[in-house]
Design a protein around this motif. Structure first.
Motif, PDB file in Angstrom:
ATOM      1  N   VAL A   6      -9.043   6.932 -43.306  1.00  0.00           N
ATOM      2  CA  VAL A   6      -8.584   6.688 -41.938  1.00  0.00           C
ATOM      3  C   VAL A   6      -7.365   7.560 -41.651  1.00  0.00           C
ATOM      4  CG1 VAL A   6      -7.774   4.962 -40.301  1.00  0.00           C
ATOM      5  CG2 VAL A   6      -9.389   4.301 -42.105  1.00  0.00           C
ATOM      6  N   THR A   7      -7.360   8.211 -40.492  1.00  0.00           N
ATOM      7  CA  THR A   7      -6.209   8.986 -40.032  1.00  0.00           C
ATOM      8  C   THR A   7      -5.793   8.461 -38.663  1.00  0.00           C
ATOM      9  OG1 THR A   7      -7.052  10.952 -41.150  1.00  0.00           O
ATOM     10  CG2 THR A   7      -5.365  11.316 -39.473  1.00  0.00           C
ATOM     11  N   VAL A   8      -4.500   8.168 -38.496  1.00  0.00           N
ATOM     12  CA  VAL A   8      -4.009   7.723 -37.189  1.00  0.00           C
ATOM     13  C   VAL A   8      -3.357   8.920 -36.503  1.00  0.00           C
ATOM     14  CG1 VAL A   8      -2.398   6.215 -35.971  1.00  0.00           C
ATOM     15  CG2 VAL A   8      -3.689   5.341 -37.938  1.00  0.00           C
ATOM     16  N   VAL A   9      -3.798   9.209 -35.295  1.00  0.00           N
ATOM     17  CA  VAL A   9      -3.252  10.322 -34.519  1.00  0.00           C
ATOM     18  C   VAL A   9      -2.467   9.736 -33.344  1.00  0.00           C
ATOM     19  CG1 VAL A   9      -3.810  12.398 -33.186  1.00  0.00           C
ATOM     20  CG2 VAL A   9      -5.223  11.768 -35.160  1.00  0.00           C
ATOM     21  N   ASP A  10      -1.188  10.168 -33.197  1.00  0.00           N
ATOM     22  CA  ASP A  10      -0.380   9.723 -32.054  1.00  0.00           C
ATOM     23  C   ASP A  10      -0.594  10.680 -30.893  1.00  0.00           C
ATOM     24  OD1 ASP A  10       0.957   7.493 -33.263  1.00  0.00           O
ATOM     25  OD2 ASP A  10       2.075   8.941 -34.476  1.00  0.00           O
ATOM     26  N   LEU A  11      -0.947  10.141 -29.765  1.00  0.00           N
ATOM     27  CA  LEU A  11      -1.176  10.976 -28.588  1.00  0.00           C
ATOM     28  C   LEU A  11      -0.066  10.740 -27.557  1.00  0.00           C
ATOM     29  CD1 LEU A  11      -5.042  10.595 -28.012  1.00  0.00           C
ATOM     30  CD2 LEU A  11      -3.820  12.486 -29.096  1.00  0.00           C
ATOM     31  N   GLN A  12       0.500  11.832 -27.056  1.00  0.00           N
ATOM     32  CA  GLN A  12       1.506  11.784 -25.985  1.00  0.00           C
ATOM     33  C   GLN A  12       0.976  12.606 -24.820  1.00  0.00           C
ATOM     34  OE1 GLN A  12       4.507  10.389 -25.635  1.00  0.00           O
ATOM     35  NE2 GLN A  12       4.769   9.442 -27.648  1.00  0.00           N
ATOM     36  N   GLN A  13       0.387  11.939 -23.871  1.00  0.00           N
ATOM     37  CA  GLN A  13      -0.216  12.649 -22.726  1.00  0.00           C
ATOM     38  C   GLN A  13      -1.063  13.814 -23.236  1.00  0.00           C
ATOM     39  OE1 GLN A  13      -0.358  11.724 -19.586  1.00  0.00           O
ATOM     40  NE2 GLN A  13       0.729   9.891 -20.213  1.00  0.00           N
ATOM     41  N   ASP A  14      -1.930  13.506 -24.155  1.00  0.00           N
ATOM     42  CA  ASP A  14      -2.658  14.527 -24.882  1.00  0.00           C
ATOM     43  C   ASP A  14      -4.132  14.119 -24.942  1.00  0.00           C
ATOM     44  OD1 ASP A  14      -2.900  16.838 -26.270  1.00  0.00           O
ATOM     45  OD2 ASP A  14      -1.649  16.228 -27.969  1.00  0.00           O
ATOM     46  N   THR A  15      -4.969  15.038 -25.327  1.00  0.00           N
ATOM     47  CA  THR A  15      -6.396  14.736 -25.439  1.00  0.00           C
ATOM     48  C   THR A  15      -6.904  15.095 -26.825  1.00  0.00           C
ATOM     49  OG1 THR A  15      -6.735  15.142 -23.089  1.00  0.00           O
ATOM     50  CG2 THR A  15      -8.685  15.228 -24.499  1.00  0.00           C
ATOM     51  N   LEU A  16      -7.638  14.164 -27.417  1.00  0.00           N
ATOM     52  CA  LEU A  16      -8.275  14.391 -28.709  1.00  0.00           C
ATOM     53  C   LEU A  16      -9.782  14.338 -28.480  1.00  0.00           C
ATOM     54  CD1 LEU A  16      -7.758  14.511 -31.905  1.00  0.00           C
ATOM     55  CD2 LEU A  16      -8.157  12.045 -31.846  1.00  0.00           C
ATOM     56  N   THR A  17     -10.489  15.378 -28.867  1.00  0.00           N
ATOM     57  CA  THR A  17     -11.947  15.389 -28.746  1.00  0.00           C
ATOM     58  C   THR A  17     -12.542  15.045 -30.103  1.00  0.00           C
ATOM     59  OG1 THR A  17     -11.705  17.162 -27.133  1.00  0.00           O
ATOM     60  CG2 THR A  17     -13.903  16.764 -27.991  1.00  0.00           C
ATOM     61  N   VAL A  18     -13.332  13.974 -30.155  1.00  0.00           N
ATOM     62  CA  VAL A  18     -13.827  13.465 -31.441  1.00  0.00           C
ATOM     63  C   VAL A  18     -15.343  13.323 -31.407  1.00  0.00           C
ATOM     64  CG1 VAL A  18     -13.452  11.701 -33.215  1.00  0.00           C
ATOM     65  CG2 VAL A  18     -11.811  11.947 -31.353  1.00  0.00           C
ATOM     66  N   GLU A  19     -15.995  13.674 -32.496  1.00  0.00           N
ATOM     67  CA  GLU A  19     -17.402  13.294 -32.660  1.00  0.00           C
ATOM     68  C   GLU A  19     -17.422  11.761 -32.648  1.00  0.00           C
ATOM     69  OE1 GLU A  19     -20.230  15.980 -33.354  1.00  0.00           O
ATOM     70  OE2 GLU A  19     -18.619  16.280 -31.924  1.00  0.00           O
ATOM     71  N   SER A  20     -18.198  11.181 -31.752  1.00  0.00           N
ATOM     72  CA  SER A  20     -18.037   9.761 -31.424  1.00  0.00           C
ATOM     73  C   SER A  20     -18.144   8.832 -32.624  1.00  0.00           C
ATOM     74  CB  SER A  20     -19.064   9.362 -30.375  1.00  0.00           C
ATOM     75  OG  SER A  20     -18.872  10.150 -29.222  1.00  0.00           O
ATOM     76  N   GLU A  21     -18.997   9.158 -33.568  1.00  0.00           N
ATOM     77  CA  GLU A  21     -19.168   8.245 -34.701  1.00  0.00           C
ATOM     78  C   GLU A  21     -17.942   8.215 -35.608  1.00  0.00           C
ATOM     79  OE1 GLU A  21     -21.669  11.425 -35.041  1.00  0.00           O
ATOM     80  OE2 GLU A  21     -22.200  11.000 -37.117  1.00  0.00           O
ATOM     81  N   HIS A  22     -16.962   9.086 -35.334  1.00  0.00           N
ATOM     82  CA  HIS A  22     -15.744   9.104 -36.157  1.00  0.00           C
ATOM     83  C   HIS A  22     -14.588   8.336 -35.535  1.00  0.00           C
ATOM     84  CE1 HIS A  22     -16.985  11.849 -39.415  1.00  0.00           C
ATOM     85  NE2 HIS A  22     -17.853  12.252 -38.510  1.00  0.00           N
ATOM     86  N   ILE A  23     -14.830   7.666 -34.403  1.00  0.00           N
ATOM     87  CA  ILE A  23     -13.773   6.837 -33.806  1.00  0.00           C
ATOM     88  C   ILE A  23     -13.778   5.484 -34.486  1.00  0.00           C
ATOM     89  CG2 ILE A  23     -13.004   5.656 -31.712  1.00  0.00           C
ATOM     90  CD1 ILE A  23     -14.282   7.882 -30.107  1.00  0.00           C
ATOM     91  N   LEU A  24     -12.615   5.062 -34.976  1.00  0.00           N
ATOM     92  CA  LEU A  24     -12.516   3.727 -35.557  1.00  0.00           C
ATOM     93  C   LEU A  24     -11.847   2.769 -34.572  1.00  0.00           C
ATOM     94  CD1 LEU A  24     -13.047   1.893 -37.971  1.00  0.00           C
ATOM     95  CD2 LEU A  24     -10.828   2.574 -38.897  1.00  0.00           C
ATOM     96  N   ALA A  25     -10.726   3.171 -33.967  1.00  0.00           N
ATOM     97  CA  ALA A  25     -10.023   2.282 -33.039  1.00  0.00           C
ATOM     98  C   ALA A  25      -9.028   3.078 -32.213  1.00  0.00           C
ATOM     99  CB  ALA A  25      -9.288   1.191 -33.816  1.00  0.00           C
ATOM    100  N   PHE A  26      -8.610   2.492 -31.071  1.00  0.00           N
ATOM    101  CA  PHE A  26      -7.519   3.092 -30.302  1.00  0.00           C
ATOM    102  C   PHE A  26      -6.831   2.018 -29.472  1.00  0.00           C
ATOM    103  CE2 PHE A  26     -11.575   3.895 -28.219  1.00  0.00           C
ATOM    104  CZ  PHE A  26     -11.379   3.427 -26.913  1.00  0.00           C
TER     105      PHE A  26
END
Lengths: 218, 248, 205
Positions: C80-100
């Motif tokens: 698991v990797t937690v990414v902090d977003l500040q008015q930012d966009t992360l594009t993810v292959e959908s099956e790799h999303i765990l939570a937000f």
């Protein structure tokens, strides 16, 4: 200590007279010394044990390791957790037993069944219904157990409170814990597809629950 | 948040983590097909056979025809990141030495090394001086002879004689009595081991049954040439029966 | 405020009366008073949502975890990797999303990059806003920088996510897989140019 953790996926057992090991068949990776292996026909005692053994289909998967030497155990690259039992008991899903000291007493039980044979049968029906197979092996006495998990386990300490656990992520528990299988309507909605994940184990009391970071059974 | 690497900060011929390795490419490396997961720079990948037609030295280095179609030559300049399905990756430095390793676990080697097929099916031997990369299910465990290894857990060996096969008659007799398995079924690993003696080092990993070595089938198929037509037919029937049984 | 913390292969979601969205079925354990309910695709009902559901498949099926306590989230023993977003966009292959966390909008985009290259992809999701996103990878995530004059080529089967202003193109002519045509995978890889970060996993799907 009869088991030594070599790495996350392999343990080494020192085998000798009075220090025999029971292990899952196919789990021996290699050995040095004068060691022999003997398949076991059955496991567990008593009516509950026999019924459980028949229903779980797990009883014929074990073998004994005897003689004098050092043996490496591992299974299909799964992670291994070593748990020391000192007078208390460990309840684990039968499928997850990699190896244990031969002097430990084992019996087969249902978790979430409410105890007793009636409970076991009810539990079995529920287990069959969910496809979860919540048959467990209870080990007690003095000795060491090596457990298999997908990706390793993490312990949750309970001091009277309740923890909810996904039955597929449940590995085992130590201590005087009450385990109930609950159908959660809300959770069923959350999951949908009737995948059987609509069930949760509600575990409460004093002890330790071992959970794996995966819903994968094996 | 993980460290963000660029071509300059990526390790030079070293692991990024347990499961990925960064090759500092300046020339050629042999890599197994699909081992590349990312790269910076100008790198060309071509089949071993195709590359050999342009560079005669390739045939002398890659003397393992059974594996030719599973390998490529990576040529150029840059950083090449190698991964193998989440398995641990280790690099080995040979100095005028030799090491035999399970073929499916070999990921890459420098062309200063020579690759040969081992007489033990499914294994290859690297000879000479240079670096190579191999994967393992969990970290590699090093043990010394005398040692008996489950064939599924054996990763390789160095500096010791090739193993012989040890059958555990005690186990087999017990199994027959308990009616547990037929001779033709999948072995559990306790009835047959590779027996190592002498001096050297044995490399072990946690067993894995899921890896398919496409070359292994070619090896076994070529050995059926030893059979006459009737025996080959009988073997075919047995194999069909086994396939049907495992489908049930 | 709900807080996400990665513990190797397990994500701790600590809730203080609020909620996080997580991949349906990813709860392995929880302590406290937490309710789980279907959050669907997050895009409301109606035809538009139904169409998206068809496009996205089950990979982006989400649940909402609400209450007080700690939820342990995990999937397939992935890291698991937690990414902090500040008015930012992360594009993810959908099956790799765990939570937000709340404050992050998610928008299912199109058949994923993998879909373009192998025909097996599910969907790509854009996570944007301010908050935390937890993504999963088979083995520890590796972050690789992309900058002008420093393009990056990755195996589509190892690609997980990306941030920043990058242009992606398909590169062919990389022949290591096409030689025998094993498994039908096209000999494409993904080439990124521009400015940003690409996340890959040390394993091919």
């Amino acid at each position: 200590m009869t088991f030594e953790q070599i790495n996350a996926k392999v343990v080494r057992a020192q085998v000798g007279p009075g220090q025999e090991v029971l292990a899952r068949r196919g789990a021996m990776l290699g050995y040095e010394g004068q060691v022999t292996f003997r398949p076991l026909a059955g496991q567990g005692q008593g009516v509950g044990g026999r019924v459980g053994a028949v229903m779980s289909g797990e009883s014929n998967k074990m073998m004994a390791t005897e003689g004098q030497g050092r043996v490496l155990y591992g299974f299909r690259g799964l992670y291994v957790t070593i748990i020391q039992i000192t007078g208390d008991s460990l309840t684990v899903e039968a499928d997850r037993l990699l190896a244990h000291s031969a002097n430990l007493q084992t019996s087969i039980e249902m978790v979430g069944g409410g105890g007793g044979m009636g409970g076991a049968i009810r539990g079995a029906v529920r287990g069959a219904m969910t496809g979860q197979g919540l048959f467990t092996t209870k080990l007690s006495g003095q000795g060491t157990v090596a457990l298999l998990s997908h990706g390793g386990t993490f312990p949750l300490q309970l001091n009277g409170e309740m923890v909810g656990v996904d039955p597929q992520a449940y590995v085992g528990h130590v201590g005087a814990l009450q385990v109930d299988l609950k159908a959660s309507v809300g959770f069923r909605d959350a999951i949908g597809r009737g995948s059987g994940e609509a069930f949760q184990l509600h575990i409460s009391g004093h002890g330790t629950v071992y959970v794996q970071a995966s819903e994968k059974k094996f | 948040m993980p460290t963000i690497y660029d071509p300059n900060s990526l390790p030079v011929d070293d692991n990024i983590n347990h499961y990925a390795f960064s090759i500092d490419l300046n020339g050629e490396w042999f890599t197994s097909k699909g081992a590349m997961i990312a790269y910076y720079g100008n790198i060309d990948f071509s089949g071993v056979a195709a590359f050999a037609s342009r560079a005669a030295w390739v045939a002398a280095r890659f003397s393992s025809p059974l594996y030719t179609q599973d390998w490529v030559v990576a040529a150029g300049q840059g950083k090449l990141v190698i991964g193998d399905r989440g398995n641990d990756i280790n690099s080995y430095d040979l100095e005028d030495g030799n090491l035999t390793i399970k073929a499916v676990n070999l990921l890459a080697f420098q062309p200063s090394l020579e690759l040969k097929q081992s007489i033990v099916p499914g294994f290859v031997t690297l000879i000479g001086t240079g670096k190579f990369l191999a994967s393992s299910n969990g970290p590699v465990i090093f043990v010394e002879p005398p040692f008996r290894a489950d064939p599924d857990a054996l990763l390789g060996w160095a500096d010791c004689p090739s193993p012989s096969q040890h059958y555990d008659y005690n186990w087999m007799a017990q199994s027959f009595m308990a009616g547990i398995q037929g001779m033709f079924g999948r072995e559990s690993g306790e009835e047959r081991q590779y027996d190592f003696t002498g001096a050297g080092t044995i490399l072990m990993q946690s067993s894995e049954m899921l890896r398919v070595d496409s070359a292994l089938m070619r090896i076994v198929e070529s050995q059926t040439n030893l059979l006459d037509a009737n025996s080959a037919g009988a073997l075919g029937h047995k194999l069909i029966a086994r396939a049907q049984q495992s489908n049930m | 405020m709900a807080r996400l913390t990665a513990e190797k292969k397990v994500l701790h979601a600590d809730l203080e009366g609020d909620s996080v969205k997580a991949a349906a079925g990813s709860m392995v354990a929880y302590q406290g008073n937490v309710e789980f309910k279907n959050a669907g695709m997050g895009g409301g009902g109606g035809l538009r949502a139904a169409v998206r559901q068809r496009v996205a498949g089950e990979a982006v099926n989400l649940m909402e975890c609400t209450g007080h306590g700690r939820v342990y989230l995990a999937q397939d023993a992935f890291d698991v990797t937690v990414v902090d977003l500040q008015q930012d966009t992360l594009t993810v292959e959908s099956e790799h999303i765990l939570a937000f966390t709340k404050g992050i909008q998610h928008d299912v985009q199109f058949a994923g990059l993998r879909g373009m290259t192998s025909g097996q992809g599910l969907a790509t999701t854009k996570l944007s806003g301010t908050g935390q996103a937890a993504i999963i990878s088979d083995g520890p995530m590796i972050a690789l920088a992309v900058a002008p004059g420093m393009p990056l080529v990755v195996d589509p089967d190892a690609y997980v996510a990306g941030t920043g202003q990058t242009q992606m193109s398909l590169v062919s002519g990389v022949s290591w897989r096409s030689l025998v045509g094993e498994g039908g995978g096209e000999p494409f890889s993904l080439r990124f140019e521009g400015q940003g970060t690409v996340y890959i996993q040390p394993a091919e799907r």
